[in-house]
Design a protein around this motif. Structure first.
Motif, PDB file in Angstrom:
ATOM      1  N   LEU A 348       0.824  -1.209   0.000  1.00  0.00           N
ATOM      2  CA  LEU A 348       0.000   0.000   0.000  1.00  0.00           C
ATOM      3  C   LEU A 348       0.857   1.257   0.000  1.00  0.00           C
ATOM      4  CD1 LEU A 348      -2.818  -0.991   2.515  1.00  0.00           C
ATOM      5  CD2 LEU A 348      -3.002  -0.800   0.036  1.00  0.00           C
ATOM      6  N   ALA A 349       1.969   1.216   0.753  1.00  0.00           N
ATOM      7  CA  ALA A 349       2.841   2.388   0.768  1.00  0.00           C
ATOM      8  C   ALA A 349       3.435   2.650  -0.615  1.00  0.00           C
ATOM      9  CB  ALA A 349       3.954   2.182   1.799  1.00  0.00           C
ATOM     10  N   VAL A 350       3.886   1.567  -1.266  1.00  0.00           N
ATOM     11  CA  VAL A 350       4.463   1.731  -2.610  1.00  0.00           C
ATOM     12  C   VAL A 350       3.396   2.218  -3.588  1.00  0.00           C
ATOM     13  CG1 VAL A 350       5.507   0.507  -4.544  1.00  0.00           C
ATOM     14  CG2 VAL A 350       6.289   0.067  -2.212  1.00  0.00           C
ATOM     15  N   MET A 351       2.219   1.572  -3.538  1.00  0.00           N
ATOM     16  CA  MET A 351       1.158   1.961  -4.462  1.00  0.00           C
ATOM     17  C   MET A 351       0.690   3.382  -4.189  1.00  0.00           C
ATOM     18  SD  MET A 351       0.824  -0.430  -6.566  1.00  0.00           S
ATOM     19  CE  MET A 351      -0.647   0.199  -7.374  1.00  0.00           C
ATOM     20  N   ASN A 352       0.631   3.757  -2.906  1.00  0.00           N
ATOM     21  CA  ASN A 352       0.201   5.113  -2.582  1.00  0.00           C
ATOM     22  C   ASN A 352       1.185   6.138  -3.128  1.00  0.00           C
ATOM     23  OD1 ASN A 352      -1.355   7.128  -1.296  1.00  0.00           O
ATOM     24  ND2 ASN A 352       0.052   7.115   0.447  1.00  0.00           N
ATOM     25  N   HIS A 353       2.470   5.817  -2.938  1.00  0.00           N
ATOM     26  CA  HIS A 353       3.481   6.754  -3.443  1.00  0.00           C
ATOM     27  C   HIS A 353       3.478   6.806  -4.963  1.00  0.00           C
ATOM     28  CE1 HIS A 353       7.575   7.902  -4.759  1.00  0.00           C
ATOM     29  NE2 HIS A 353       7.475   8.775  -3.750  1.00  0.00           N
ATOM     30  N   GLU A 354       3.399   5.632  -5.608  1.00  0.00           N
ATOM     31  CA  GLU A 354       3.462   5.595  -7.065  1.00  0.00           C
ATOM     32  C   GLU A 354       2.196   6.155  -7.703  1.00  0.00           C
ATOM     33  OE1 GLU A 354       6.110   4.940  -8.706  1.00  0.00           O
ATOM     34  OE2 GLU A 354       7.223   4.422  -6.892  1.00  0.00           O
ATOM     35  N   MET A 355       1.051   5.993  -7.046  1.00  0.00           N
ATOM     36  CA  MET A 355      -0.203   6.485  -7.629  1.00  0.00           C
ATOM     37  C   MET A 355      -0.462   7.939  -7.261  1.00  0.00           C
ATOM     38  SD  MET A 355      -2.667   3.188  -6.977  1.00  0.00           S
ATOM     39  CE  MET A 355      -4.064   3.963  -7.773  1.00  0.00           C
ATOM     40  N   ARG A 356       0.105   8.407  -6.145  1.00  0.00           N
ATOM     41  CA  ARG A 356      -0.144   9.782  -5.735  1.00  0.00           C
ATOM     42  C   ARG A 356       0.488  10.781  -6.710  1.00  0.00           C
ATOM     43  NH1 ARG A 356      -1.225  11.534  -0.477  1.00  0.00           N
ATOM     44  NH2 ARG A 356      -0.444   9.557   0.346  1.00  0.00           N
ATOM     45  N   THR A 357       1.656  10.420  -7.205  1.00  0.00           N
ATOM     46  CA  THR A 357       2.359  11.361  -8.103  1.00  0.00           C
ATOM     47  C   THR A 357       1.561  11.645  -9.378  1.00  0.00           C
ATOM     48  OG1 THR A 357       4.486  10.649  -7.223  1.00  0.00           O
ATOM     49  CG2 THR A 357       4.502  11.792  -9.355  1.00  0.00           C
ATOM     50  N   PRO A 358       1.159  10.607 -10.146  1.00  0.00           N
ATOM     51  CA  PRO A 358       0.344  10.923 -11.339  1.00  0.00           C
ATOM     52  C   PRO A 358      -1.034  11.488 -10.972  1.00  0.00           C
ATOM     53  CG  PRO A 358       0.485   8.551 -11.028  1.00  0.00           C
ATOM     54  CD  PRO A 358       1.457   9.160 -10.089  1.00  0.00           C
ATOM     55  N   MET A 359      -1.581  11.078  -9.838  1.00  0.00           N
ATOM     56  CA  MET A 359      -2.887  11.584  -9.450  1.00  0.00           C
ATOM     57  C   MET A 359      -2.809  13.068  -9.116  1.00  0.00           C
ATOM     58  SD  MET A 359      -5.925  10.597  -9.379  1.00  0.00           S
ATOM     59  CE  MET A 359      -5.517   8.873  -9.545  1.00  0.00           C
ATOM     60  N   SER A 360      -1.730  13.501  -8.470  1.00  0.00           N
ATOM     61  CA  SER A 360      -1.559  14.921  -8.179  1.00  0.00           C
ATOM     62  C   SER A 360      -1.435  15.727  -9.466  1.00  0.00           C
ATOM     63  CB  SER A 360      -0.319  15.137  -7.304  1.00  0.00           C
ATOM     64  OG  SER A 360      -0.455  14.444  -6.075  1.00  0.00           O
ATOM     65  N   THR A 394      -8.436  10.466  -2.421  1.00  0.00           N
ATOM     66  CA  THR A 394      -8.920  10.283  -1.050  1.00  0.00           C
ATOM     67  C   THR A 394      -8.975   8.807  -0.671  1.00  0.00           C
ATOM     68  OG1 THR A 394     -10.239  12.290  -1.223  1.00  0.00           O
ATOM     69  CG2 THR A 394     -10.839  10.736   0.511  1.00  0.00           C
ATOM     70  N   LEU A 395      -9.440   7.975  -1.608  1.00  0.00           N
ATOM     71  CA  LEU A 395      -9.510   6.545  -1.351  1.00  0.00           C
ATOM     72  C   LEU A 395      -8.132   5.955  -1.097  1.00  0.00           C
ATOM     73  CD1 LEU A 395     -11.176   3.967  -1.214  1.00  0.00           C
ATOM     74  CD2 LEU A 395     -10.954   3.739  -3.690  1.00  0.00           C
ATOM     75  N   ASN A 397      -5.444   7.522   0.086  1.00  0.00           N
ATOM     76  CA  ASN A 397      -4.977   7.957   1.410  1.00  0.00           C
ATOM     77  C   ASN A 397      -5.725   7.252   2.533  1.00  0.00           C
ATOM     78  OD1 ASN A 397      -3.142   9.735   0.263  1.00  0.00           O
ATOM     79  ND2 ASN A 397      -4.626  11.410   0.185  1.00  0.00           N
ATOM     80  N   ASP A 398      -7.052   7.079   2.368  1.00  0.00           N
ATOM     81  CA  ASP A 398      -7.851   6.440   3.416  1.00  0.00           C
ATOM     82  C   ASP A 398      -7.468   4.982   3.609  1.00  0.00           C
ATOM     83  OD1 ASP A 398      -9.134   8.799   3.828  1.00  0.00           O
ATOM     84  OD2 ASP A 398     -10.981   8.252   2.774  1.00  0.00           O
ATOM     85  N   VAL A 399      -7.239   4.277   2.515  1.00  0.00           N
ATOM     86  CA  VAL A 399      -6.858   2.867   2.630  1.00  0.00           C
ATOM     87  C   VAL A 399      -5.527   2.731   3.350  1.00  0.00           C
ATOM     88  CG1 VAL A 399      -6.161   0.839   1.306  1.00  0.00           C
ATOM     89  CG2 VAL A 399      -8.213   2.099   0.650  1.00  0.00           C
ATOM     90  N   LEU A 400      -4.579   3.607   3.069  1.00  0.00           N
ATOM     91  CA  LEU A 400      -3.286   3.553   3.732  1.00  0.00           C
ATOM     92  C   LEU A 400      -3.430   3.872   5.223  1.00  0.00           C
ATOM     93  CD1 LEU A 400      -0.251   3.150   3.448  1.00  0.00           C
ATOM     94  CD2 LEU A 400      -0.042   5.595   2.943  1.00  0.00           C
ATOM     95  N   ASP A 401      -4.208   4.898   5.527  1.00  0.00           N
ATOM     96  CA  ASP A 401      -4.416   5.242   6.937  1.00  0.00           C
ATOM     97  C   ASP A 401      -5.137   4.123   7.680  1.00  0.00           C
ATOM     98  OD1 ASP A 401      -3.181   7.653   6.582  1.00  0.00           O
ATOM     99  OD2 ASP A 401      -5.035   8.780   6.275  1.00  0.00           O
ATOM    100  N   LEU A 402      -6.141   3.531   7.016  1.00  0.00           N
ATOM    101  CA  LEU A 402      -6.896   2.470   7.675  1.00  0.00           C
ATOM    102  C   LEU A 402      -6.029   1.254   7.944  1.00  0.00           C
ATOM    103  CD1 LEU A 402      -9.680   1.557   8.678  1.00  0.00           C
ATOM    104  CD2 LEU A 402     -10.102   0.605   6.404  1.00  0.00           C
ATOM    105  N   SER A 403      -5.155   0.916   7.021  1.00  0.00           N
ATOM    106  CA  SER A 403      -4.281  -0.237   7.238  1.00  0.00           C
ATOM    107  C   SER A 403      -3.344   0.019   8.406  1.00  0.00           C
ATOM    108  CB  SER A 403      -3.486  -0.537   5.965  1.00  0.00           C
ATOM    109  OG  SER A 403      -2.606   0.539   5.662  1.00  0.00           O
ATOM    110  N   LYS A 404      -2.856   1.243   8.541  1.00  0.00           N
ATOM    111  CA  LYS A 404      -1.984   1.565   9.672  1.00  0.00           C
ATOM    112  C   LYS A 404      -2.753   1.547  10.988  1.00  0.00           C
ATOM    113  CE  LYS A 404       1.350   4.359   7.075  1.00  0.00           C
ATOM    114  NZ  LYS A 404       1.973   5.701   6.943  1.00  0.00           N
ATOM    115  N   LEU A 405      -3.999   2.014  10.935  1.00  0.00           N
ATOM    116  CA  LEU A 405      -4.800   2.010  12.155  1.00  0.00           C
ATOM    117  C   LEU A 405      -5.111   0.594  12.612  1.00  0.00           C
ATOM    118  CD1 LEU A 405      -7.295   4.913  11.403  1.00  0.00           C
ATOM    119  CD2 LEU A 405      -5.616   4.858  13.237  1.00  0.00           C
TER     120      LEU A 405
END
Length: 634
Positions: A348-360, A394-395, A397-405
């Motif tokens: 999730l961390a890798v996907m969040n980082h890799e997907m956040r860049t093009p999404m931004s 948002t999805l 970020n939420d999935v990453l936060d939820l997994s950490k929680l």
């Protein structure tokens, strides 16, 4: 008449006869005088004799008799009148004393007889005491044997060792020729010969359990004598001629047979019995004594208790082994789950980082594209792209936060921050979308709200953004208001619930944030599940506002980590909604570092502008330079 001689002629004195009488009277007198001397000696030597005066009287009688015979010696020859008078007085005295002694014996004889009766009674009592002492000694001997047998039986908790030890010790203590144990079969219809003392157990040796002799043993809690021809007594081969031995049998309660199985033993949970058979040596006249049968009964009870303890121990050992296996399996599953969680978080961390860049980039370019000249159709498509991009970001970020929680790896970052600036940034994010939907947004901060606080600034802003974003998302027209204040100490008790117990303390305060909207509202039956993951509590008519269902669930986790509480209130569908949460923050003394000019926190509605041509004010365009970590779907 002349020839009749009526008077016996005088017999001339024979000197020889007179001599014999003289000598006899002398010895009689000597004997009479010696007897009182012996009685006096007896009374003197006797420490206790209840009839001393009787002996004295009897002695006087004998002395007088002796004196009479002694005086009579002078009567064989010519004697004087004085001798005759003395002789008369002696005889009269002897007669008086002898009569008195005879009368006294009439009264003494019943007493002597009663003494004899008491003597017999005491003798019987002594014999009874001897029997009781013998019984006590027998009981002591039995108790000693029981203690010895109990020690030997309970020295192990192995069932077969217990039974073998019992047979060996009974055989040695009672000098038995044979001792055996019959156990119930698995079906419970027969008794099987399982253990013997001296002879090998036959391959097939069983008796029906409904035999009269078996029922007789089962129905009695005492050891009984059974015929030597009984099927239970056929525990050894018959060789040659012999005297039939006496055979005793006693039942052994089997208190726990849940796993007590040997070959074909019963698997019963109800109470059942085994039978112990004991055989005395043949070719002897020996019989079973009561104390021996009592010893057998006590040993049978001790065997039952020992077997019960052994069964319980085996059950506990099996349960312990099973628990250890389950613990090992659980530990292995835990390690595998931890590895899976780490792999998931890494993914999730890798996907969040890799997907956040093009999404931004998509979000930024779509925002810039909206500021250019577009046809209504193009603007609609770009707005759809921007809305979908924001939702997808948002999805992620939420999935990453939820997994950490969920795995507990999320830790709050406590540091001093500008509390007013947090609300400013939240309003800066919400205003553009609210203005597009022609919604008025207002924020009110209480005068006593401190400028700075100590806590996790990022998680607090995420919580406020999620709640305000939901308010904007589910409101078509009307207004949205945000109110921030400090909870007074006397008001903390009003906030108590089953899972929230606020306690006032120095250096800390409770921040209360309340967001009200005039949106679609929530039905009362859907309120309990609004904080459930992937749950959408809004009505079917609001499907145009579907989200991931993670926002409020994550908010609840964040608020719980900040020792707070969150809840929603709604009067029903179409009547708006009020979201409220309370979190604990630390008071910050150094507020000068965080003093900065704040922009107004209330904006007018842009209701007169066309939604297709709405643009954000110039002062809001600079908000795109804020840190992207605070970006949320609204």
């Amino acid at each position: 008449m002349e020839s009749c001689d009526c008077i016996e002629p005088l017999w001339p004195t024979d000197e020889l006869l007179v001599k014999y009488q003289y000598i006899s009277d002398f010895f009689i007198a000597l004997a009479y005088f010696s007897i009182p001397l012996e009685l006096i000696y007896f009374v003197k030597k006797s420490s206790f004799f209840p009839y001393r005066w009787v002996l004295i009287q009897f002695g006087a009688f004998i002395v007088l008799c002796g004196a009479t015979h002694l005086i009579n010696l002078w009567t064989f020859t010519m004697h004087t009148k004085t001798v005759a008078i003395v002789m008369t007085v002696a005889k009269v005295s002897t007669a008086v004393v002898s009569c008195a002694t005879a009368l006294m014996l009439v009264h003494i004889i019943p007493d002597l007889l009663s003494v004899k009766t008491r003597e017999l009674f005491l003798k019987n009592k002594a014999e009874e005491l001897d029997r009781e002492m013998g019984l006590i000694r027998t009981q002591e001997e039995t108790g000693r044997h029981v203690r010895m047998l109990t020690h030997e039986i309970r020295s192990t908790l192995n069932r077969h060792t217990i039974l073998n030890t019992t047979l060996v010790e009974l055989g040695r203590t009672l000098a038995l020729e044979e001792c055996a144990l019959w156990m119930p079969s698995r079906s419970g219809s027969t008794l099987q010969l399982s253990h013997t003392l001296r002879h090998q157990v036959p391959v097939v040796s069983s008796v029906p359990i409904n035999l009269p002799v078996v029922n007789q043993v089962f129905s009695s809690n005492r050891a009984i004598i059974i015929p030597h021809t009984s099927p239970l007594a056929k525990i050894r081969p018959v060789a040659g001629r012999y005297v039939p031995p006496e055979v005793a049998a006693v039942r052994v309660p089997l208190l726990n047979l849940s796993n007590f199985q040997v070959n074909d033993w019963a698997d019963l949970s109800a109470k059942s019995y085994a039978v112990m058979v004991l055989m005395l040596p043949s070719d002897s006249a020996r019989k079973w004594h009561v104390h021996e049968l009592e010893l057998v009964e006590v040993v049978a009870d001790q065997v039952a208790v020992a077997l019960s303890h052994a069964a319980i121990l085996e059950e506990s050992m099996r349960a312990r082994d099973l628990l250890m296996e389950q613990n090992l399996a659980l530990d292995l599953a835990r390690r595998e789950a931890e590895m899976a969680i780490r792999a998931r978080n890494d993914f999730l961390a890798v996907m969040n980082h890799e997907m956040r860049t093009p999404m931004s980039a998509i979000i930024a370019l779509s925002s810039l594209l909206l500021e250019t000249e577009l046809t209504p159709e193009q603007r609609l498509m770009v707005e759809t792209v921007l809305k979908s991009s924001n939702l997808l970001a948002t999805l992620i970020n939420d999935v990453l936060d939820l997994s950490k929680l969920e795995d507990g790896s999320l830790q709050l970052e406590f540091k001093a921050f500008n509390l007013h600036a947090v609300f400013k940034e939240v309003m800066s994010f919400i205003k553009p979308i609210a203005s597009i939907k022609k919604l008025s947004v207002s924020a009110m901060l209480s005068p006593d709200l401190p400028l700075s606080a100590i806590g996790d600034e990022k998680r607090l802003m995420q919580t406020i953004l999620n709640i305000c974003g939901n308010a904007v998302k589910y409101t078509k027209d009307g207004h949205i208001s945000l109110l921030a204040s400090i909870v007074k100490s006397d008001s903390l008790k009003d906030l108590r619930s089953t899972d929230f117990h606020p306690v006032a303390s120095d250096g800390q305060f409770y921040l209360k944030v309340q967001v009200k909207d005039t949106g679609c509202g929530i039905s009362p039956q859907d309120l309990p599940r609004v904080f459930t993951k992937f749950a959408n509590a809004h009505s079917e008519g609001d499907r145009g506002y579907d989200g991931s269902g993670l926002g409020l669930a994550i908010c609840k986790r964040f608020v719980s980590l900040m020792e707070g509480h969150i809840w929603l209130d709604s009067e029903g569908v179409g009547k708006g909604c009020t979201a409220t949460f309370v979190v604990k923050l630390g008071a910050c003394d150094n507020t000068n570092a965080y003093q900065q000019p704040l922009i107004p926190l209330a904006w007018p509605s842009h209701g007169d502008s066309n939604s297709s041509g709405l643009t954000a004010p110039k002062e809001d365009r600079g908000l795109s330079s804020l840190k992207p970590r605070y970006q949320r779907s609204i």
